[in-house]
Write a protein that holds these residues in place. Structure first.
Motif, PDB file in Angstrom:
ATOM      1  N   VAL A  19       4.715 -25.629 -23.956  1.00 31.21           N
ATOM      2  CA  VAL A  19       4.372 -25.264 -25.333  1.00 31.21           C
ATOM      3  C   VAL A  19       4.214 -23.751 -25.415  1.00 31.21           C
ATOM      4  O   VAL A  19       3.624 -23.130 -24.524  1.00 31.21           O
ATOM      5  CB  VAL A  19       3.060 -25.981 -25.748  1.00 31.21           C
ATOM      6  CG1 VAL A  19       2.565 -25.497 -27.101  1.00 31.21           C
ATOM      7  CG2 VAL A  19       3.276 -27.495 -25.775  1.00 31.21           C
ATOM      8  N   PRO A  21       2.789 -20.466 -25.677  1.00 29.13           N
ATOM      9  CA  PRO A  21       1.363 -20.140 -25.514  1.00 29.13           C
ATOM     10  C   PRO A  21       0.782 -19.305 -26.652  1.00 29.13           C
ATOM     11  O   PRO A  21      -0.436 -19.165 -26.761  1.00 29.13           O
ATOM     12  CB  PRO A  21       1.325 -19.356 -24.188  1.00 29.13           C
ATOM     13  CG  PRO A  21       2.714 -18.883 -23.971  1.00 29.13           C
ATOM     14  CD  PRO A  21       3.639 -19.816 -24.662  1.00 29.13           C
ATOM     15  N   LEU A  25      -2.636 -24.052 -31.452  1.00 31.95           N
ATOM     16  CA  LEU A  25      -2.345 -25.492 -31.438  1.00 31.95           C
ATOM     17  C   LEU A  25      -3.137 -26.272 -32.485  1.00 31.95           C
ATOM     18  O   LEU A  25      -2.632 -27.232 -33.061  1.00 31.95           O
ATOM     19  CB  LEU A  25      -2.605 -26.066 -30.049  1.00 31.95           C
ATOM     20  CG  LEU A  25      -1.564 -25.719 -28.984  1.00 31.95           C
ATOM     21  CD1 LEU A  25      -1.885 -26.428 -27.683  1.00 31.95           C
ATOM     22  CD2 LEU A  25      -0.164 -26.102 -29.446  1.00 31.95           C
ATOM     23  N   THR A 291      -3.893 -34.332 -23.580  1.00 28.26           N
ATOM     24  CA  THR A 291      -4.315 -32.942 -23.760  1.00 28.26           C
ATOM     25  C   THR A 291      -3.893 -32.500 -25.163  1.00 28.26           C
ATOM     26  O   THR A 291      -3.082 -33.175 -25.822  1.00 28.26           O
ATOM     27  CB  THR A 291      -3.613 -32.015 -22.746  1.00 28.26           C
ATOM     28  OG1 THR A 291      -2.199 -32.104 -22.989  1.00 28.26           O
ATOM     29  CG2 THR A 291      -3.927 -32.392 -21.307  1.00 28.26           C
ATOM     30  N   GLU A 293      -1.957 -30.032 -25.816  1.00 27.30           N
ATOM     31  CA  GLU A 293      -0.516 -29.733 -25.751  1.00 27.30           C
ATOM     32  C   GLU A 293       0.295 -31.023 -25.939  1.00 27.30           C
ATOM     33  O   GLU A 293       1.285 -31.055 -26.682  1.00 27.30           O
ATOM     34  CB  GLU A 293      -0.137 -29.097 -24.398  1.00 27.30           C
ATOM     35  CG  GLU A 293      -0.547 -27.649 -24.242  1.00 27.30           C
ATOM     36  CD  GLU A 293      -2.023 -27.465 -23.930  1.00 27.30           C
ATOM     37  OE1 GLU A 293      -2.720 -28.484 -23.658  1.00 27.30           O
ATOM     38  OE2 GLU A 293      -2.491 -26.312 -23.969  1.00 27.30           O
ATOM     39  N   LYS A 294      -0.125 -32.092 -25.269  1.00 34.97           N
ATOM     40  CA  LYS A 294       0.612 -33.360 -25.386  1.00 34.97           C
ATOM     41  C   LYS A 294       0.473 -33.927 -26.808  1.00 34.97           C
ATOM     42  O   LYS A 294       1.398 -34.530 -27.339  1.00 34.97           O
ATOM     43  CB  LYS A 294       0.101 -34.379 -24.354  1.00 34.97           C
ATOM     44  CG  LYS A 294       0.509 -34.054 -22.921  1.00 34.97           C
ATOM     45  CD  LYS A 294      -0.069 -35.072 -21.963  1.00 34.97           C
ATOM     46  CE  LYS A 294       0.046 -34.603 -20.529  1.00 34.97           C
ATOM     47  NZ  LYS A 294      -0.665 -35.500 -19.602  1.00 34.97           N
ATOM     48  N   TYR A 296       0.179 -32.154 -29.486  1.00 39.68           N
ATOM     49  CA  TYR A 296       1.077 -31.338 -30.316  1.00 39.68           C
ATOM     50  C   TYR A 296       2.527 -31.802 -30.149  1.00 39.68           C
ATOM     51  O   TYR A 296       3.229 -32.070 -31.129  1.00 39.68           O
ATOM     52  CB  TYR A 296       0.921 -29.859 -29.915  1.00 39.68           C
ATOM     53  CG  TYR A 296       2.007 -28.969 -30.448  1.00 39.68           C
ATOM     54  CD1 TYR A 296       2.050 -28.633 -31.804  1.00 39.68           C
ATOM     55  CD2 TYR A 296       3.011 -28.480 -29.604  1.00 39.68           C
ATOM     56  CE1 TYR A 296       3.068 -27.826 -32.298  1.00 39.68           C
ATOM     57  CE2 TYR A 296       4.024 -27.675 -30.091  1.00 39.68           C
ATOM     58  CZ  TYR A 296       4.052 -27.363 -31.441  1.00 39.68           C
ATOM     59  OH  TYR A 296       5.058 -26.579 -31.935  1.00 39.68           O
ATOM     60  N   ASN A 297       2.978 -31.948 -28.903  1.00 40.97           N
ATOM     61  CA  ASN A 297       4.356 -32.413 -28.647  1.00 40.97           C
ATOM     62  C   ASN A 297       4.596 -33.791 -29.251  1.00 40.97           C
ATOM     63  O   ASN A 297       5.671 -34.083 -29.792  1.00 40.97           O
ATOM     64  CB  ASN A 297       4.622 -32.487 -27.133  1.00 40.97           C
ATOM     65  CG  ASN A 297       5.032 -31.142 -26.561  1.00 40.97           C
ATOM     66  OD1 ASN A 297       5.468 -30.250 -27.298  1.00 40.97           O
ATOM     67  ND2 ASN A 297       4.898 -30.981 -25.254  1.00 40.97           N
TER      68      ASN A 297
END
Ligand code: 13P
Ligand code: SF4
Length: 332
Positions: A19, A21, A25, A291, A293-294, A296-297
């Motif tokens: 992702v 940086p 997020l 997380t 990040e996950k 968001y993805n």
């Protein structure tokens, strides 16, 4: 999307894509949520930053109730696999996403449906109550589902002469047996997080903090529950810490709940109950796979998605809805 990215996504299962940086997020997740009419449901055991961005945070019962009534098009389930499956069963027309498909559950794994089906055959005149922490396939083999918030009341709602199989958690089952005085046939499963607490170290801690209340989740073993001032689901435990006048609490469940306890009662002290090893965290390795990040993805790519065979959805819906109906009647 170009082919390189697509191949990369497939290989990584959409979750570990690096992702940018420089992205904020939290803002990005809020933007995507609005754009896709998505709702984020998070269990109390999630990382604090995920809890803070969720539309609803709750225990397994509260999350199922939210999944059943949401009008969002997409449900992002920040929790584990069986929870996302339950949301899909309750809202089959919606897209249900789980940030990391590998977020399983040791308790659910301790009860393979093909073995449970054979177990059930041994007790043909018994009704099957399963704790929601199990696969959709297991729910499809059940008569009523329950959570830790309503297991006692669900058993109590049945006639006294009704024979019952209870699975997969032997500790919750034993606790329900004790509370109701009913004789249940138990499946021998357990949760790795709740079977790790050390009676000896809890006793030592209670000597250090004599004023502290000791509170425990009913997935803990009987010798741990025997010492508790309060036993209840995660939402029950949270409520107890808000309402009880004590200033400190020793908490025997997964550590994620401490975030909401601390937020709700900033002047009180919360101490995780010590486990019987050198680790001091009581983290569920499955819950903690998710997380920001996950998440968001997952919203960005709308993957990984939970899909279930239509017949499993149909068969599993009945016992879950039966639980929700009984809970609604009892005001739970
Ligand atoms: P509750 O959400 O019912 O408190 O159960 C906790 C749990 O183990 C979820 O995995
Ligand atoms: Fe499963 Fe235990 Fe983790 Fe809950 S805390 S998801 S029951 S392994």
């Amino acid at each position: 999307m170009n082919t390189t990215i697509e191949t990369d996504l497939e290989a990584k299962g959409f979750i570990d894509i690096p992702v940018d940086p420089t992205l904020d997020l939290v803002d990005e997740i809020k933007r995507l949520k609005k754009e896709k009419n998505a709702v984020i449901l998070a269990h109390y055991y999630q990382e604090s930053e995920i809890q803070d961005i969720a539309d609803y945070i709750g225990d397994s019962l509260g999350l199922s109730q939210q999944a059943a009534k949401t009008d969002a098009d997409v449900i992002v389930f920040a929790g584990v696999h069986f929870m996302a499956e339950t949301a899909k069963i309750l809202s089959p027309s919606k897209k249900v996403l789980l940030p990391d498909l590998k977020a399983g559950c040791s308790l659910s794994d301790s009860c393979p449906p093909h073995l449970f089906a054979k177990f059930k055959e041994k007790y043909p005149d018994h009704l099957v109550i399963t704790y929601v922490n199990c696969t959709a396939e297991l729910k499809a083999l059940s008569d009523i589902v329950c959570t830790s918030s309503n297991a006692v009341q669900i058993v109590e709602s049945l006639p006294l002469d009704q024979k019952i199989i209870f699975g997969p958690d032997r500790n919750l089952g034993a606790y329900v047996q004790k509370k109701t005085g009913r004789d249940l046939v138990l499946w021998n499963g357990a949760c790795m997080v709740h079977e790790i607490f050390s009676q000896e170290r809890i006793e030592q801690l209670r000597l250090e903090y004599p004023e502290a209340k000791f509170i425990a989740h009913p997935e803990c073993e009987d010798h741990i529950l025997a010492q508790a001032d309060y036993i209840g689901s995660t939402s029950g435990m949270l409520k107890y810490t808000i309402e009880n006048e004590a200033n400190s609490f020793i908490v025997a469940t997964e550590s994620g709940i401490l975030h909401q306890m601390q937020k709700s009662s900033p002047t009180k002290t919360f101490i995780p109950a010590p486990p019987n090893n050198l680790c001091a965290c009581n983290d569920c390795p499955h819950m903690k796979l998710n997380t920001l990040e996950k998440l968001y993805n997952c919203l960005l790519f709308e993957q990984p998605e939970i899909n279930l065979p239509a017949d499993i959805i149909q068969r599993a819906q009945k016992p879950i809805e039966r639980m929700l109906d009984i809970s609604a009647k009892l005001g739970l």
